[in-house]
Design an enzyme around this catalytic site. Structure first.
Site, PDB file in Angstrom:
ATOM      1  N   GLY A 149       0.810  -1.204   0.000  1.00 22.13           N
ATOM      2  CA  GLY A 149       0.000   0.000   0.000  1.00 22.13           C
ATOM      3  C   GLY A 149       0.845   1.256   0.000  1.00 22.13           C
ATOM      4  O   GLY A 149       2.070   1.216  -0.155  1.00 22.13           O
ATOM      5  N   THR A 205       1.442   3.208   2.540  1.00 22.83           N
ATOM      6  CA  THR A 205       2.199   3.432   3.776  1.00 22.83           C
ATOM      7  C   THR A 205       3.079   2.265   4.182  1.00 22.83           C
ATOM      8  O   THR A 205       4.085   2.455   4.860  1.00 22.83           O
ATOM      9  CB  THR A 205       1.234   3.752   4.938  1.00 22.83           C
ATOM     10  OG1 THR A 205       0.305   2.657   5.091  1.00 22.83           O
ATOM     11  CG2 THR A 205       0.462   5.024   4.658  1.00 22.83           C
ATOM     12  N   ASP A 254      -5.561  -3.284  -5.195  1.00 23.05           N
ATOM     13  CA  ASP A 254      -6.098  -3.566  -3.865  1.00 23.05           C
ATOM     14  C   ASP A 254      -7.621  -3.542  -3.875  1.00 23.05           C
ATOM     15  O   ASP A 254      -8.267  -4.341  -3.189  1.00 23.05           O
ATOM     16  CB  ASP A 254      -5.538  -2.572  -2.840  1.00 23.05           C
ATOM     17  CG  ASP A 254      -5.743  -1.119  -3.237  1.00 23.05           C
ATOM     18  OD1 ASP A 254      -5.987  -0.824  -4.436  1.00 23.05           O
ATOM     19  OD2 ASP A 254      -5.641  -0.245  -2.347  1.00 23.05           O
ATOM     20  N   THR A 312     -11.388  24.829  18.133  1.00 21.08           N
ATOM     21  CA  THR A 312     -10.917  24.558  16.773  1.00 21.08           C
ATOM     22  C   THR A 312     -10.491  23.106  16.600  1.00 21.08           C
ATOM     23  O   THR A 312     -10.785  22.474  15.584  1.00 21.08           O
ATOM     24  CB  THR A 312      -9.758  25.499  16.415  1.00 21.08           C
ATOM     25  OG1 THR A 312     -10.216  26.854  16.495  1.00 21.08           O
ATOM     26  CG2 THR A 312      -9.244  25.234  15.006  1.00 21.08           C
TER      27      THR A 312
END
Length: 246
Positions: free
Chosen positions: A8, A10, A96, A172
């Site tokens: 993949g 990563t 994939d 935030t």
């Protein structure tokens, strides 16, 4: 025994199958191809299959091609698969995505199935009960969404998915985190509801390398299987081996 390698964006994930059962697995970083051979030496492997969604270094390619057993590369549009691919541009289809669909279909033939894969991107793919892979959609994964908010604004900070995610953000940080995580949840639930309106008996698989708490979204999924791509790769390998015998 068979080896499957899913590379993949990563990392790379390896799994060893004895028939249809996974007996061992390992995660290998892109800069650690030297770990592949020792892992394989722990098992009596006679063949394997690999797929990648990114360009590999020469070292990583060599670590695969130098294994002492044949390795088939899954190339959508070229490699034979046991489903009918109706995607109009199969050569651009992520391997994939195709492997995950084949994995789900091999477990539940005769059913309409949607596979939701959460990783760098989130993919939604559909195969019909007759074995037709129709295609699917791609959207940014959680990390990409957090990074986009930081990159394309002047003041929003770069956050991760760890932390409080209230329904309404109270600062935030929680506004960003809740916006990303709840946005993904609503997206997933929306896709499931829309596809189920056309395919009422739809089975839904949730897979991928990113674990996030999706609350009700996960309850809408029929199955969860982090090895779904590997099951598909193994099925494709066995399918090609059977074809070569004919």
């Amino acid at each position: 025994m068979k080896l499957t390698i899913d590379i993949g964006n990563t990392c790379a994930k390896l799994a060893v199958f004895d028939g249809k059962d996974i007996i061992d697995s390992i995660i290998v970083e892109h800069d650690q191809p030297f770990r592949i051979a020792p892992f394989c030496q722990r098992h009596d492997i006679d063949g394997g299959i690999w797929s990648t969604v990114k360009d590999l270094t020469a070292d990583f390619c060599d670590s695969i091609t130098s294994l002492p057993f044949p390795m088939l590369q899954l190339v959508p549009g070229v490699t034979a698969v046991p489903v009918e691919v109706c995607y109009s541009t199969p050569l651009t289809l992520g391997p994939d995505r195709l492997a995950a669909i084949v994995g789900a279909w091999s477990l539940h033939r005769g059913h309409d199935i949607m596979v939701i894969d959460i990783g760098t991107c989130i993919t939604y793919d559909l195969v019909t009960s007759s074995g037709q892979y129709l295609g699917g959609n791609i959207s940014p994964g959680p990390k990409m969404r957090f990074r986009a908010l930081n990159t394309f604004t002047s003041r929003l900070p770069l956050l991760t998915r760890q932390g409080d995610t209230p329904t309404v953000g109270y600062d935030t940080a929680t506004a960003i985190r809740s916006g990303v995580i709840h946005g993904i949840r609503h997206e997933i639930e929306g896709y499931i509801s829309e596809i189920k309106s056309k395919y009422p008996n739809l089975l839904v698989y949730l897979t991928g390398g990113v674990d996030i708490d999706l609350h009700n979204s996960e309850k809408m999924c029929t199955f969860a299987d982090k090895f779904l791509v590997h099951r598909g790769l193994n099925t494709i390998l066995l399918h090609n081996e059977e074809q070569n015998k004919e």
